[in-house]
Design a protein around this motif. Structure first.
Motif, PDB file in Angstrom:
ATOM      1  N   LEU A 285       0.859  -1.174   0.000  1.00  0.00           N
ATOM      2  CA  LEU A 285       0.000   0.000   0.000  1.00  0.00           C
ATOM      3  C   LEU A 285       0.903   1.234   0.000  1.00  0.00           C
ATOM      4  CD1 LEU A 285      -2.553  -1.144   2.751  1.00  0.00           C
ATOM      5  CD2 LEU A 285      -2.785  -1.355   0.257  1.00  0.00           C
TER       6      LEU A 285
ATOM      7  N   HIS B  50      -2.119   7.409  -3.139  1.00  0.00           N
ATOM      8  CA  HIS B  50      -3.446   7.294  -3.748  1.00  0.00           C
ATOM      9  C   HIS B  50      -3.686   8.469  -4.699  1.00  0.00           C
ATOM     10  CE1 HIS B  50      -4.668   3.852  -1.428  1.00  0.00           C
ATOM     11  NE2 HIS B  50      -4.428   4.469  -0.284  1.00  0.00           N
TER      12      HIS B  50
ATOM     13  N   ALA C  29      -3.790  -0.649  -5.710  1.00  0.00           N
ATOM     14  CA  ALA C  29      -3.839   0.546  -6.555  1.00  0.00           C
ATOM     15  C   ALA C  29      -2.450   1.124  -6.742  1.00  0.00           C
ATOM     16  CB  ALA C  29      -4.761   1.586  -5.925  1.00  0.00           C
TER      17      ALA C  29
ATOM     18  N   ASP D 181      -5.149  -0.179 -11.569  1.00  0.00           N
ATOM     19  CA  ASP D 181      -5.713  -0.930 -10.453  1.00  0.00           C
ATOM     20  C   ASP D 181      -5.531  -2.408 -10.756  1.00  0.00           C
ATOM     21  OD1 ASP D 181      -6.516   1.305  -9.098  1.00  0.00           O
ATOM     22  OD2 ASP D 181      -8.651   1.081  -9.551  1.00  0.00           O
TER      23      ASP D 181
ATOM     24  N   SER E  26     -13.488   3.601 -10.245  1.00  0.00           N
ATOM     25  CA  SER E  26     -12.101   3.910 -10.585  1.00  0.00           C
ATOM     26  C   SER E  26     -11.995   4.765 -11.840  1.00  0.00           C
ATOM     27  CB  SER E  26     -11.313   2.612 -10.791  1.00  0.00           C
ATOM     28  OG  SER E  26      -9.985   2.883 -11.158  1.00  0.00           O
TER      29      SER E  26
END
Length: 536
Positions: free
Chosen positions: A58, A152, A309, A315, A364
């Motif tokens: 992440l 992100h 992501a 993605d 998305s």
């Protein structure tokens, strides 16, 4: 308790009796209430014989992994560890020499989880390489390197991935993993058959390495699954690939039983007790891979589908097409499309996972949508006449589910859908079409299928299966029967896949080369040949 298909399942209990505390201790989430006793002098032998790993990156976190096993092939599956809790210290640093340590902590290895630990490290910076290691007593593990995902929504210019599957230990050396370790990658996707449930011949098969005779029966029990992972993970090339890059993994059939479907094994005679076997297989899978606590099994249930992501670029939707599927149509194997395979009420991925995937498409706005997928999605007709004969185990046996996914992507404005697949023991590059009988039908997605790491031995440039698959399926543009892996480079404008091949796996040390490179252009579904390499 209900499965996602609504059936009532029997339960062995949470992690086969391991309990929530064992899981949380292994993730560093809680201190050990019983106070695990530190080892003053370490264990009688090196406990890190299965290496280290990281995974599921992440932007601010990765999960680390190791399993203590001074005697990996101890007959009882314990790895040679005493039945006691052992504190495992871990460090994460910005440099390989660990002069700039940014995070540290202690996880507790418990016998309930076969002395594996899965510390989840938070508070890291996005898009950065980090180094990590473990310590038990005076023993220090090899150093691993990992990388966090970008922030992100951040603009990302390029991502590099490898895709692997199908590593049958006794049919060849794992040199492809070593070549993967040498590549510059952001992530390795392993899309199934990390182990095989098959018994191992006493001479080690192709490897000609003597193994204990208690590895010869098929893998069924928890102790036996643990031993199978110990054997496979003792391979130096596999350990190198884990130490070099973060991985995201999902299972296919051989981690449990060939061609299993939800609560149905390959052999109907094995249905009594199969859910106990599945629970044992899932627990050993969790114990041996860099998975977060969110994936911990609950008896024969395990949450594996998830999304990773990479900023605004892609993605990665990691699928699970085994745990929730209806049984294969027409008894499995090759068959013509039939009422069962075309039944709109049948599913390969389960209704809940399907909704989850379509919701991901809806929400998305990234450039590329990726399916990390177990079995080929493009039709593979194995009859080069006017008749059609397809395999019932992959998506060809679940046509309605495939159409719902593809139509759902198109209806939600997904222009760049790329499917990354394993299972077939062959490289394929192909187009996924709306109608395979109509040459003018639109291309909906692009698929890259990776060959095996070692299953089926050396192989060749082409075999009769590969020749037939290209001849009978004009949408399959490339096929190859060597062992190897995929190396994918993704930018805003272009997806590029190198089909990496090895000339042999019956002995170690093979070089890797690129047999062909196929690309997908932004906004133009379908694979195109970019370059061809030498035949090996």
């Amino acid at each position: 308790m209900k499965s996602p298909l609504g059936r009532t399942l029997s339960r062995r209990g949470f992690l086969g009796g391991a309990g929530a505390a064992a899981v949380l201790l292994g993730t560093s989430a809680i201190p050990d209430p019983a106070g695990a006793t530190p080892l003053q002098r370490g264990l009688p032998d090196n406990p890190f014989k299965l290496g280290v790993a990281s995974g599921d990156p992440l932007p601010d976190s990765v999960v680390l992994w190791t399993r203590l096993a001074p005697d990996p092939l101890a007959a009882d599956g314990s790895g040679g560890m005493p039945r006691r809790r052992v504190p495992v210290h871990w460090q994460v640093a910005e440099d390989e020499g660990f002069r700039r340590i940014v995070k540290r902590g202690t996880a507790v290895a418990t016998p309930e989880l076969n002395h594996s630990v899965h510390p989840e490290v938070w508070g890291l910076r996005p898009g950065r390489h980090y180094f990590y290691r473990f310590k038990v007593g005076t023993d220090i593990s090899p150093v691993g390197r990992t990388k966090t995902a970008p922030a992100h929504g951040a603009h990302v210019s390029s991502v590099s991935l490898a895709v692997a599957s199908c590593a049958l230990w006794q049919q060849g050396f794992y040199t492809a993993y070593q070549r993967m370790a040498e590549d510059d990658l952001d992530l390795v996707l392993h899309v199934g058959d990390y182990i095989y449930e098959n018994g191992v011949p006493a001479n080690g098969g192709t490897r000609q390495t003597t193994v204990p005779d208690y590895l010869s029966p098929e893998t069924v029990t928890l102790e036996r699954y643990r031993l199978q992972y110990s054997l496979y993970k003792s391979d130096a090339d596999l350990m190198a690939a884990h130490a070099a890059h973060p991985w995201a993994v999902t299972l296919d059939d051989h981690e449990v039983d060939n061609d299993w479907a939800d609560d149905i094994p390959q052999n109907p005679a094995d249905i009594p007790g199969f859910m106990d076997r599945r629970a044992a297989a899932f627990q050993a899978y969790y114990e041996n891979l860099p998975l977060r606590a969110s994936a911990l099994p609950n008896g024969p249930d395990m949450q594996l589908y998830r999304r990773l992501a990479y900023g605004d670029l892609l993605d990665i939707n990691v699928l699970d097409t085994r745990q929730y599927r209806d049984d294969q149509a027409a008894g499995g194997g090759l068959a013509a499309p039939n009422p069962d395979s075309l039944d709109p009420n049948r599913t390969m991925m389960g209704w809940e996972q399907e909704r989850w995937l379509l919701d991901n498409f809806e929400r998305s706005s990234v450039r590329w949508q990726v399916l990390a997928n177990q079995a080929p999605m493009a039709e593979t007709d194995m009859d080069d006449t006017a008749a059609v004969s397809v395999f019932m185990d992959p998506w060809d046996g679940y046509d309605a589910n495939r159409r719902r996914v593809l139509d759902g992507a198109r209806n939600r404005g997904v222009d760049n859908l790329v499917v990354l697949t394993g299972d077939r023991h062959r490289h394929h590059a192909g187009d996924i079409k709306a109608d395979y009988r109509d040459p003018a039908a639109p291309v909906l997605a692009s698929e890259f299928v990776c060959t095996s790491i070692s299953a089926e031995g050396n192989g060749s440039d082409m075999d009769s299966y590969s020749q037939l698959s290209v001849r009978a399926n004009p949408h399959i543009k490339f096929a190859n029967y060597r062992r190897g892996y995929l190396r994918c480079t993704v930018t805003e404008d272009l997806w590029s896949t190198d089909f990496r091949v090895l000339p042999y796996v019956d002995r170690p040390g093979a070089p890797a080369s690129t047999r062909a490179t196929y690309v997908v252009e932004n906004g133009r579904p379908g694979v195109q040949l970019a370059s061809e390499g030498p035949i090996v």
